[in-house]
Design a protein around this motif. Structure first.
Motif, PDB file in Angstrom:
ATOM      1  N   ARG A 193      19.897   2.677 -55.882  1.00 25.25           N
ATOM      2  CA  ARG A 193      19.527   2.068 -54.604  1.00 25.25           C
ATOM      3  C   ARG A 193      19.105   0.615 -54.787  1.00 25.25           C
ATOM      4  N   ASN A 198      22.136  -1.551 -55.295  1.00 25.41           N
ATOM      5  CA  ASN A 198      22.830  -1.795 -54.025  1.00 25.41           C
ATOM      6  C   ASN A 198      22.092  -2.830 -53.188  1.00 25.41           C
ATOM      7  N   GLN A 244      22.677  -6.262 -54.695  1.00 25.81           N
ATOM      8  CA  GLN A 244      24.026  -6.740 -54.409  1.00 25.81           C
ATOM      9  C   GLN A 244      24.147  -7.172 -52.950  1.00 25.81           C
ATOM     10  N   ASP A 245      23.540  -6.416 -52.039  1.00 23.43           N
ATOM     11  CA  ASP A 245      23.554  -6.804 -50.622  1.00 23.43           C
ATOM     12  C   ASP A 245      22.856  -8.145 -50.413  1.00 23.43           C
TER      13      ASP A 245
END
Length: 148
Positions: A69, A72, A75-76
């Motif tokens: 998580r 992610n 990266q977002d």
């Protein structure tokens, strides 16, 4: 209205009684908590060790899940930074003449921001991996210590 001698003494006695009652309730509350604590876990340490191995597996799974998580999310965030840099460069491009100094500067800055966003995201993801691996190693070491 002035208090007479008896009223002053009665007021003092009331304060002492209230303070004493409060202290007695606090002591009773603490004492009650000590006697009603759950001592069944201390009775059979083997059951605790079995539960700890399951807990260790759950901790490792949770660490892996949370690391995924976090990656992610990182990266977002990097994608949003890159998108903002591109958007700003496009706005400068639309507002200025072709090939102007400001347009070239905005494009260079956007490229630099995108490059640094990638580097920061990679560095942060590596730190997340190191943390996850450290947690897993620690859990394995604890399992080994109690398993022997």
């Amino acid at each position: 209205m002035k208090l007479n001698y008896v009223t002053k003494q009665l007021s003092t006695v009331k304060r002492w009684m209230a303070t004493t009652l409060f202290c007695m309730l606090a002591i009773a509350f603490l004492w009650q908590g000590a006697f009603f604590s759950n001592t069944s876990a201390m009775a059979d340490p083997a059951a605790t060790l079995i539960a700890s191995s399951d807990a260790g597996d759950r901790v490792q799974e949770k660490a892996s899940e949370d690391a995924g998580r976090a990656k992610n999310f990182i990266q977002d965030a990097a994608d949003k930074v890159k998108q903002a840099a591109k958007s700003n460069a496009n706005k400068v491009d639309q507002a200025s003449d072709n090939g102007s100094f400001f347009e070239r500067k905005a494009k260079r800055d956007a490229a630099t921001i995108q490059k640094r966003a990638n580097e920061d995201a990679d560095r942060t993801q590596k730190a997340v991996d190191k943390t996850k691996n450290a947690v897993e190693r620690t859990v394995d070491n604890i399992k080994d210590a109690f398993g022997k």
